[in-house]
Design an enzyme around this catalytic site. Structure first.
Site, PDB file in Angstrom:
ATOM      1  CG  ASN A   1      38.474  32.230  72.928  1.00 59.89           C
ATOM      2  OD1 ASN A   1      39.387  33.128  73.018  1.00 59.89           O
ATOM      3  ND2 ASN A   1      37.510  32.133  74.122  1.00 59.89           N
TER       4      ASN A   1
ATOM      5  CE  LYS B   1      39.051  30.173  76.909  1.00 65.77           C
ATOM      6  NZ  LYS B   1      38.218  29.475  77.832  1.00 65.77           N
TER       7      LYS B   1
ATOM      8  CG  HIS C   1      33.751  32.954  76.243  1.00 66.12           C
ATOM      9  ND1 HIS C   1      34.144  32.741  77.371  1.00 66.12           N
ATOM     10  CD2 HIS C   1      34.338  31.856  75.359  1.00 66.12           C
ATOM     11  CE1 HIS C   1      34.726  31.453  77.478  1.00 66.12           C
ATOM     12  NE2 HIS C   1      34.895  31.151  76.337  1.00 66.12           N
TER      13      HIS C   1
ATOM     14  CD  GLU D   1      36.819  32.119  79.901  1.00 66.48           C
ATOM     15  OE1 GLU D   1      37.303  32.730  78.954  1.00 66.48           O
ATOM     16  OE2 GLU D   1      36.841  30.749  80.003  1.00 66.48           O
TER      17      GLU D   1
ATOM     18  CD  GLU E   1      32.826  27.934  74.264  1.00 69.33           C
ATOM     19  OE1 GLU E   1      33.843  27.395  73.723  1.00 69.33           O
ATOM     20  OE2 GLU E   1      33.153  28.847  74.793  1.00 69.33           O
TER      21      GLU E   1
ATOM     22  N   GLY F   1      37.855  24.675  79.899  1.00 69.31           N
ATOM     23  CA  GLY F   1      38.881  24.446  80.752  1.00 69.31           C
ATOM     24  C   GLY F   1      38.987  23.522  82.043  1.00 69.31           C
TER      25      GLY F   1
ATOM     26  CB  SER G   1      37.504  19.922  77.910  1.00 65.93           C
ATOM     27  OG  SER G   1      37.915  20.914  79.259  1.00 65.93           O
TER      28      SER G   1
END
Ligand code: 13P
Length: 258
Positions: A10, A12, A96, A98, A168, A174, A214
């Protein structure tokens, strides 16, 4: 039952199409005709036209990072399923963290998107995961179950095996602080159990469930060697073609040890 493992990247909001072109050339040199692991690249929309050409003759599949639930209309700034399908997207990341946390997408909206994607023959990569606060309060299973069950609410039994789920945990994304493989395996086992109750055991055994958060070339093996974990959804480490290829290789090595 052996499920084909997935290594999905991904990107992003990274890489112009020119940068994507440089990436594709380097990555394809490594990939060649390698098909033992399903490789999926999810770039920004603007790189889809170019990558759909560059990757056409390769085993690498394309995914989009989001999509609207309606098929057309007055939805300024949104992307319709036909628009990503036009550029060979077999997959679309939906829900996702985010999107859920920064853009306030609800589980119900994500569910509508999942339904639309499947109607268009696009496999959703439905993301679920708890925040650190939720984990510390012991709410991991209830949060994951809510996101999962609303996400697949309208999915008919005959399309369910096309789903991909990505677990996730938000606190692992991240941060360089991945979940332990044992914790990921436990939640992913729980997800498969929920899918089994919603659909049936056979279908649940066919659905690929990934871990994300990660993931690196160094730690990926320990995740994907676990029986319930069918691959990874990788952010930062997928931006480097050399690292992403190493993740593919490690995924294959793990598949030989499962
Ligand atoms: P990182 O691999 O950068 O933690 O991102 C994970 C992710 O959000 C993939 O969708």
């Amino acid at each position: 039952m052996a499920r084909t493992l997935i290594a999905a990247g991904n990107w992003k909001m990274h890489k112009t199409s020119q940068e994507a072109s440089v990436y594709a050339e380097a990555f394809l040199n490594s990939v060649g005709n390698f098909r033992q692991v399903e490789i999926i690249v999810c770039p920004p929309f603007t790189s889809l036209p170019l990558l759909s050409q560059k990757l056409a003759a390769s085993p690498v599949k394309l995914g989009a990072q989001n999509m609207h639930w309606e098929t057309k209309g007055a939805f300024t700034g949104e992307i319709a399923p036909a628009m990503i399908k036009e550029f060979r997207c077999d997959y679309v990341i939906l829900g996702h963290s985010e999107r859920r946390h920064i853009f306030r997408e609800t589980s119900q909206e994500v569910g509508q998107k999942v339904q639309t994607a499947l109607n268009w023959g696009i496999s959703p990569i439905l993301c679920v995961g708890e925040t650190l606060e939720e984990r510390e309060k012991g709410k991991t299973e209830s949060v994951v179950a809510e996101q999962l069950l609303q996400g697949v609410d309208a999915v008919p039994l005959d399309k369910a095996s096309h789903l991909v789920i990505a677990y996730e945990p938000v606190w692992a994304i991240g941060t360089g602080k991945a979940a332990t493989p044992a914790d990921a395996e436990e939640v992913i086992g729980f997800i498969r159990e929920k899918l089994s109750q919603k659909f049936n055991r056979d279908v649940a055994q066919k659905i690929r469930i990934l871990y994300g958060g990660s993931v690196t070339p160094e730690n990926v093996f320990e995740f994907v060697v676990k029986p319930e974990i069918d691959g990874t959804l990788v952010g930062g480490a997928s931006l480097d073609p050399g690292k992403f290829w190493k993740i593919v290789e490690e995924t294959y090595r793990a598949s030989q040890n499962k």
